[in-house]
Design a protein around this motif. Structure first.
Motif, short mmCIF file in Angstrom:
data_model
loop_
_atom_site.label_atom_id
_atom_site.label_comp_id
_atom_site.label_asym_id
_atom_site.label_seq_id
_atom_site.Cartn_x
_atom_site.Cartn_y
_atom_site.Cartn_z
N ALA A 111 -58.67 -26.34 -65.21
CA ALA A 111 -58.38 -27.76 -65.05
C ALA A 111 -57.84 -28.05 -63.65
CB ALA A 111 -57.38 -28.22 -66.10
N LEU A 112 -57.00 -27.12 -63.13
CA LEU A 112 -56.45 -27.30 -61.79
C LEU A 112 -57.54 -27.27 -60.73
CD1 LEU A 112 -53.86 -27.62 -60.14
CD2 LEU A 112 -53.71 -25.12 -60.00
N PHE A 113 -58.48 -26.30 -60.88
CA PHE A 113 -59.60 -26.24 -59.93
C PHE A 113 -60.49 -27.48 -60.03
CE2 PHE A 113 -59.00 -21.49 -59.73
CZ PHE A 113 -58.76 -21.45 -58.37
N LEU A 114 -60.65 -28.00 -61.25
CA LEU A 114 -61.43 -29.22 -61.43
C LEU A 114 -60.78 -30.38 -60.69
CD1 LEU A 114 -63.67 -30.91 -62.75
CD2 LEU A 114 -62.19 -31.16 -64.76
N GLY A 115 -59.46 -30.52 -60.86
CA GLY A 115 -58.75 -31.59 -60.17
C GLY A 115 -58.82 -31.45 -58.66
N LEU A 116 -58.62 -30.23 -58.17
CA LEU A 116 -58.69 -30.02 -56.73
C LEU A 116 -60.11 -30.28 -56.21
CD1 LEU A 116 -56.53 -26.77 -56.40
CD2 LEU A 116 -55.89 -29.09 -55.72
N GLY A 117 -61.13 -29.89 -57.00
CA GLY A 117 -62.51 -30.15 -56.60
C GLY A 117 -62.82 -31.63 -56.51
N PHE A 143 -66.15 -47.97 -51.70
CA PHE A 143 -64.92 -47.16 -51.76
C PHE A 143 -64.43 -46.96 -53.19
CE2 PHE A 143 -64.46 -48.26 -47.24
CZ PHE A 143 -64.06 -47.02 -46.74
N LEU A 144 -64.99 -47.71 -54.14
CA LEU A 144 -64.48 -47.66 -55.52
C LEU A 144 -64.68 -46.29 -56.15
CD1 LEU A 144 -63.25 -49.10 -57.93
CD2 LEU A 144 -65.54 -49.87 -58.57
N TRP A 145 -65.91 -45.73 -56.03
CA TRP A 145 -66.20 -44.46 -56.70
C TRP A 145 -65.35 -43.31 -56.17
CZ3 TRP A 145 -67.45 -42.10 -60.78
CH2 TRP A 145 -67.90 -40.79 -60.76
N PRO A 146 -65.24 -43.08 -54.85
CA PRO A 146 -64.37 -41.99 -54.39
C PRO A 146 -62.91 -42.23 -54.74
CG PRO A 146 -65.17 -43.26 -52.53
CD PRO A 146 -65.97 -43.69 -53.71
N THR A 147 -62.48 -43.50 -54.80
CA THR A 147 -61.10 -43.79 -55.18
C THR A 147 -60.85 -43.40 -56.63
OG1 THR A 147 -61.00 -45.62 -53.59
CG2 THR A 147 -59.36 -45.60 -55.36
N LEU A 148 -61.79 -43.75 -57.50
CA LEU A 148 -61.66 -43.36 -58.91
C LEU A 148 -61.67 -41.85 -59.08
CD1 LEU A 148 -63.97 -46.01 -60.65
CD2 LEU A 148 -61.47 -45.96 -60.60
N MET A 149 -62.54 -41.18 -58.31
CA MET A 149 -62.62 -39.73 -58.40
C MET A 149 -61.32 -39.07 -57.93
SD MET A 149 -65.37 -37.09 -56.69
CE MET A 149 -66.73 -37.74 -57.67
N MET A 150 -60.78 -39.56 -56.83
CA MET A 150 -59.52 -39.00 -56.33
C MET A 150 -58.37 -39.26 -57.29
SD MET A 150 -57.61 -39.47 -52.65
CE MET A 150 -58.69 -38.28 -51.88
N THR A 151 -58.34 -40.47 -57.86
CA THR A 151 -57.29 -40.80 -58.83
C THR A 151 -57.38 -39.89 -60.05
OG1 THR A 151 -57.33 -43.11 -58.11
CG2 THR A 151 -56.30 -42.64 -60.22
N GLY A 152 -58.62 -39.66 -60.53
CA GLY A 152 -58.80 -38.77 -61.67
C GLY A 152 -58.40 -37.34 -61.36
N GLY A 153 -58.74 -36.87 -60.15
CA GLY A 153 -58.37 -35.51 -59.76
C GLY A 153 -56.87 -35.33 -59.67
N ILE A 154 -56.18 -36.31 -59.06
CA ILE A 154 -54.73 -36.24 -58.95
C ILE A 154 -54.08 -36.30 -60.34
CG2 ILE A 154 -52.69 -37.45 -58.10
CD1 ILE A 154 -54.33 -38.31 -55.68
N PHE A 155 -54.65 -37.12 -61.22
CA PHE A 155 -54.12 -37.23 -62.58
C PHE A 155 -54.25 -35.90 -63.32
CE2 PHE A 155 -54.67 -38.47 -67.09
CZ PHE A 155 -53.42 -39.05 -67.29
N ILE A 156 -55.39 -35.23 -63.17
CA ILE A 156 -55.58 -33.93 -63.81
C ILE A 156 -54.58 -32.91 -63.28
CG2 ILE A 156 -57.17 -31.96 -64.03
CD1 ILE A 156 -59.46 -33.96 -64.14
N ILE A 157 -54.38 -32.89 -61.97
CA ILE A 157 -53.42 -31.95 -61.37
C ILE A 157 -52.01 -32.20 -61.90
CG2 ILE A 157 -52.34 -31.23 -59.20
CD1 ILE A 157 -55.01 -31.81 -57.82
N ILE A 158 -51.64 -33.48 -62.01
CA ILE A 158 -50.30 -33.81 -62.52
C ILE A 158 -50.15 -33.36 -63.96
CG2 ILE A 158 -48.78 -35.73 -63.13
CD1 ILE A 158 -49.83 -37.21 -60.68
N SER A 203 -47.90 -29.67 -67.93
CA SER A 203 -48.13 -28.69 -69.00
C SER A 203 -47.48 -27.36 -68.67
CB SER A 203 -49.63 -28.52 -69.22
OG SER A 203 -49.90 -27.52 -70.19
N GLN A 204 -47.62 -26.91 -67.42
CA GLN A 204 -46.99 -25.65 -67.01
C GLN A 204 -45.48 -25.74 -67.08
OE1 GLN A 204 -48.69 -25.08 -63.13
NE2 GLN A 204 -50.51 -24.03 -63.90
N TYR A 205 -44.96 -26.89 -66.69
CA TYR A 205 -43.50 -27.07 -66.71
C TYR A 205 -42.96 -27.06 -68.13
CZ TYR A 205 -38.97 -29.32 -66.00
OH TYR A 205 -37.63 -29.62 -66.00
N LEU A 206 -43.68 -27.74 -69.05
CA LEU A 206 -43.22 -27.79 -70.44
C LEU A 206 -43.38 -26.45 -71.15
CD1 LEU A 206 -44.59 -31.28 -71.54
CD2 LEU A 206 -42.24 -30.68 -70.94
#
Length: 205
Positions: free
Chosen positions: A17-23, A170-185, A190-193
């Protein structure tokens, strides 16, 4: 033993999941770069930014004209097509000016108001130009764009890169970046909990 397997499976899933978000973040950054070096400069160079109403004065097909797309190309890359000339009255200043279909039309051939996209089949080209001519003659008044500084007197019918189109670009890359950051968070949460919810003997693994 079962706890170790669960922890190992959880860590494996979190890593993917982390690699997916970073990708997703990396892909969106590349898309931002591509848009920034290709579309944004063309948008900034467009001088036809104000919208007004144009009234048709004349729409006529002149003689066939040569159009050379590449200076280094041979005769086989020179195409002939009917040259449509459209003159309109720009109502905001009450002046008769030349109208072009888009910014690219003005750049490629300032003598013609419209250039067909495919110039290989002359029969189809002629039919397409005639259809465009009929459209102008049927629609006497229509929106158009002009240069507010009036350094360029001509007007265009359609902007290739309007403000709303740039926002959608700009909408599509913005949505993609938002989704990637959300996955990383989510992965980090999850790791913290998992550190506090795992049994003591599993934490030490």
């Amino acid at each position: 033993m079962l706890g170790k397997k669960l922890v190992a499976g959880q860590k494996h899933g979190e890593t993917r999941a982390l690699f997916l978000g970073l990708g997703m973040v990396a892909c969106s950054a590349l898309m931002y770069y591509f848009i920034g070096v290709t579309i944004v400069p063309k948008y900034n160079r467009s001088i036809w930014t104000k919208e007004s109403i144009c009234k048709l004065m004349k729409a006529s097909i002149k003689e066939k004209v040569y159009c050379l797309f590449n200076e280094d190309s041979g005769e086989e890359n020179i195409f002939r097509y009917p040259c449509l000339e459209v003159q309109v009255n720009l109502t905001v200043i009450r002046q008769v000016v030349m109208l072009y279909y888009t910014e690219d039309t003005w750049t490629r051939n300032p003598k013609c108001s419209y250039i067909p996209s495919n110039l290989e089949d002359y029969t189809q080209v002629q039919k397409q130009v005639e259809n465009i001519t009929n459209w102008f003659r049927e629609n006497k008044r229509f929106p158009c764009f002009y240069d507010p500084s009036r350094e360029e007197s001509s007007v265009i019918l359609t902007r290739l890169y309007p403000p709303d189109g740039l926002v959608l670009t700009f909408l599509w890359p913005t949505l993609m970046m938002t989704g990637g950051i959300f996955i990383i968070i989510l992965v980090k949460i999850s790791q913290y909990l998992s550190v506090f919810t795992a049994p003591e003997n599993v934490r030490g693994i």
